[in-house]
Scaffold this active site. Structure first.
Site, PDB file in Angstrom:
ATOM      1  N   ASP A 143       0.805  -1.232   0.000  1.00 17.12           N
ATOM      2  CA  ASP A 143       0.000   0.000   0.000  1.00 17.12           C
ATOM      3  C   ASP A 143       0.836   1.278   0.000  1.00 17.12           C
ATOM      4  OD1 ASP A 143      -2.372  -1.399  -0.064  1.00 17.12           O
ATOM      5  OD2 ASP A 143      -2.534  -1.528   2.115  1.00 17.12           O
ATOM      6  N   MET A 189      -5.395  -2.894  -5.950  1.00 17.84           N
ATOM      7  CA  MET A 189      -5.467  -2.812  -4.494  1.00 17.84           C
ATOM      8  C   MET A 189      -5.183  -1.390  -3.987  1.00 17.84           C
ATOM      9  SD  MET A 189      -3.768  -6.397  -3.286  1.00 17.84           S
ATOM     10  CE  MET A 189      -4.798  -7.842  -3.050  1.00 17.84           C
ATOM     11  N   GLY A 190      -5.309  -1.223  -2.690  1.00 19.62           N
ATOM     12  CA  GLY A 190      -5.078   0.080  -2.067  1.00 19.62           C
ATOM     13  C   GLY A 190      -6.392   0.635  -1.566  1.00 19.62           C
ATOM     14  N   ARG A 191      -6.829   0.131  -0.415  1.00 22.78           N
ATOM     15  CA  ARG A 191      -8.170   0.455   0.056  1.00 22.78           C
ATOM     16  C   ARG A 191      -8.280   1.916   0.508  1.00 22.78           C
ATOM     17  NH1 ARG A 191     -13.111  -2.103   1.223  1.00 22.78           N
ATOM     18  NH2 ARG A 191     -12.430  -3.517  -0.388  1.00 22.78           N
ATOM     19  N   LEU A 297      -2.919 -11.690  -7.610  1.00 27.88           N
ATOM     20  CA  LEU A 297      -1.917 -11.774  -8.669  1.00 27.88           C
ATOM     21  C   LEU A 297      -0.946 -10.598  -8.596  1.00 27.88           C
ATOM     22  CD1 LEU A 297      -3.815 -13.957  -9.649  1.00 27.88           C
ATOM     23  CD2 LEU A 297      -3.731 -12.991 -11.943  1.00 27.88           C
ATOM     24  N   GLN A 298      -1.479  -9.410  -8.239  1.00 26.03           N
ATOM     25  CA  GLN A 298      -0.628  -8.223  -8.251  1.00 26.03           C
ATOM     26  C   GLN A 298       0.405  -8.220  -7.132  1.00 26.03           C
ATOM     27  OE1 GLN A 298      -3.177  -4.484  -7.255  1.00 26.03           O
ATOM     28  NE2 GLN A 298      -4.584  -6.209  -7.124  1.00 26.03           N
ATOM     29  N   ARG A 299       0.035  -8.683  -5.955  1.00 25.97           N
ATOM     30  CA  ARG A 299       0.987  -8.573  -4.854  1.00 25.97           C
ATOM     31  C   ARG A 299       1.906  -9.787  -4.733  1.00 25.97           C
ATOM     32  NH1 ARG A 299      -2.838  -9.314   0.576  1.00 25.97           N
ATOM     33  NH2 ARG A 299      -2.663 -11.577   0.590  1.00 25.97           N
TER      34      ARG A 299
END
Lengths: 418, 418
Positions: A143, A189-191, A297-299
């Protein structure tokens, strides 16, 4: 006399958190005078509470080196927030009990905001309880929202992944837009912080190329403005590519993904800002759309990790040990940027009391005035973080990822239940 | 006297379709005695209908070479099925008109099943109309469903991407399952054939590792069996990873994604077998789940292309030209497997009449008896196809993908409308 060390992974894993583990373990092996064994917690801090420790000394140097190339959490990570003093502090007491039993004098905690706070409390509680432990936090979060440090280990690799993926998807959509999909949405992502969303914007190398629209959690959702911009973009360029944060929210702070969408069973729709936006585009603009949700998949995309990120992840692990053996307590190694072009960085140090529970969002000056893209200043900040490649070794067409033996340490305390 | 050639990309693009374009163009440049200019259709066959031709001769050798490294369709592709003779054949007549005007004697059509049929018809119609054209189909489809050829250029790269991504996501989920997500679902392409779903299975290197369950379009959906298997897997291994085809269907052939799910606006939910399965797992088994839909990311992921696939894609483009200058008409170059271990292949040739409109699904012997995974025979077939890496060049942390000049050829016929 050397004392043992405890290392644990905390919270969501990354493509390079194991590189930090390698940094800690390899550095500890060079400081035998201060550090005896390095025990890792199986499933993070749960491993300490349940006295389920892993003896990293049983792993070969080659296996530890291979951690640099391996995503996920090699010892297991946990989403578990220790119950604080206000709940009686029993969990902290249990930690100290286990640490005492195994002569642990160093606590290395590899995580984000929450775990920085836990790390600080371990140090405080151990002092209060007369068994002082040196606690050093090893920063990690995709994040990128930790304060003081210029960037967070783990972020550069997810940034490189989403920028590369967006660039590739844009070439795909652009080449077929005449007769097929006009609007493409990639959810990332990144809430609470829009750093990953910002990184998708790096895929735009020239005006007019996608992504044309970025939707940050820091910018309140405005349906009308979004639809107008999509329509205008498709008219002008033939297609529109959108990078959207999973944490998109309205001016009142309500997440879009909680906006009452229901499936046929009447259950709230699970996640998915992208399908929601796509549905809106389809129904309001009658434009053919496609969407992708990269999710884990991204992290975990170690195959396209950033070399800069990998090096920094290793460096903070190594630095944590070096700080600890110097007797520095309740601190966290940071990344200090000396210059952007050429990119130069070094490791600094921050007090945990300045880090714990502070969240660093995207500064307004990194977002364009209309709220829909990143500024040049943001590009200048982000570009070095995704620079350099560090492909893992491959075998039979797939990455060679190591799996450790993770041998258990013999228990010395009784059973414990929370 | 040399005659000109027309090349067009058709249908969904891939990570390596441009390598086939490079194969055609570079081979044509070596056969100046037979082939004059190579014109590409802007947006595929639409470029021919609208006489919107691109002169590939304006591109430098370096730019054409860089097509090998660039995903998407460099000249634009189209989802457009020509109206057949039963509709009067006007579109075929128009094609021949444009080809005549530009002295085009060779037609290279780069696509899947539908375009193989179109290619055959172009050859037949041109003969009927007294302007014979040599038509050669260049195979391309991520779906791997063309007959005769051992595999389809474009498939190996998407297979490598989904296998790698699944392997990485599994390491992520496995390391956090104790306190977080128990069930992870990755949805992949392949509406009618399960080849891409099968490739996710390559990520399982040992029994017990994910993915544990594959859901093929060839195996009728069975909710009860699926839920039972998920529950059992979580109990046994602590988590469950699932690779699911977007084309999952019930015994009656009805797609799951059309099963009546509605959003809050009352619109049918757009795509998304993965969120549907996740919703089911959550509601019926009360297990925390996450899901990913890779969508276009998978078929444009040039950064993790298979070297085998890249070489085969180039080879079929080159072979198409070599067949054409030998006067072979209505044919398609194929990949012939000479051996699996070590992997040896060569280029063969098939008659278009044997290829057009035939769909090759997964053979039953490639799927385990319970229908939930791939057999060793399938692994043996798939492994060579994803083998070898072919990373593109990078600059500032991102792949260097070429964008061509795509200079238009002066029109010679009047305007045309369909």
């Amino acid at each position: 006399m050397p004392r043992n060390a405890f290392y644990a992974q905390s919270g969501g894993v990354t493509a390079v958190i194991n590189a930090s583990a390698a940094g800690v373990i390899e550095a500890a092996r060079k400081h035998r005078k201060h550090i005896g064994k390095v025990y890792a917690g199986r499933n993070g801090i749960l491993g300490a509470l349940q006295e389920d420790l892993i003896d990293t000394g049983k792993e070969s140097p080659a296996a530890i080196r291979a951690l640099r190339n391996t995503p996920g959490g090699a010892f297991g990570s946990a989403r578990y927030k220790l119950k604080g003093v206000e709940k009686g502090g029993r969990e902290y007491e249990r930690l100290i009990e286990v640490f005492k039993a195994h002569d642990i004098g160093y606590f290395f905690y590899n995580g984000g905001n929450d775990s920085a706070d836990t790390c600080l409390k371990v140090s405080q509680m151990s002092a209060t309880m007369g068994y002082p432990i040196i606690a050093v936090h090893v920063p990690k979060t995709v994040d990128n929202d930790l304060p003081i440090t210029d960037c967070c280990p783990g972020f550069g690799s997810v940034a490189k992944y989403v920028a590369t993926s967006m660039m590739e998807a844009v070439l795909d959509v652009e080449s077929m837009a005449k007769t097929s999909t006009k609007v493409f949405i990639l959810e990332v992502m990144g809430r609470h912080a829009g750093w990953i969303t910002a990184a998708t914007g790096l895929a735009q190398r020239k005006p007019g190329q996608g992504p044309h629209i970025l939707l940050f959690p820091e910018v309140p959702w405005n349906e009308e403005a979004f639809l107008a911009r999509v329509e205008e973009t498709v008219k002008r360029y033939g297609y529109c590519a959108v990078g959207a944060s999973e944490g998109l929210q309205d001016a009142g702070g309500k997440f879009l993904s909680e906006s009452g969408l229901k499936d046929a069973f009447g259950h709230a729709q699970l996640g998915g800002v992208a399908p929601m936006l796509a549905s809106l585009v389809q129904s309001k603009l009658k434009l053919k759309q496609h969407w992708a949700v990269a999710d884990y998949l991204q992290r975990s995309a170690r195959h396209i990790a950033s070399r800069t990120d990998l090096e920094q992840s290793y460096a903070v692990g190594k630095a944590a040990v070096e700080l600890a053996v110097k007797g520095m307590n309740s601190v966290m190694p940071t990344i200090v940027r000396a210059s952007s072009r050429p990119y130069r960085w070094k490791v600094g140090v921050a007090k945990l009391s300045d880090v714990a529970n502070v969240e660093k969002k995207m500064p307004r000056e990194f977002i364009t005035a209309d709220g829909f893209h990143i500024t040049d200043k943001c590009r200048k900040y982000l570009t070095p973080l995704i620079s350099g490649e560090a492909f893992p070794p491959f075998e039979d067409g797939l990455p060679q990822y190591v799996r450790l033996k993770n041998a258990a340490v013999r228990k010395k305390t009784g059973a414990w239940s929370p």
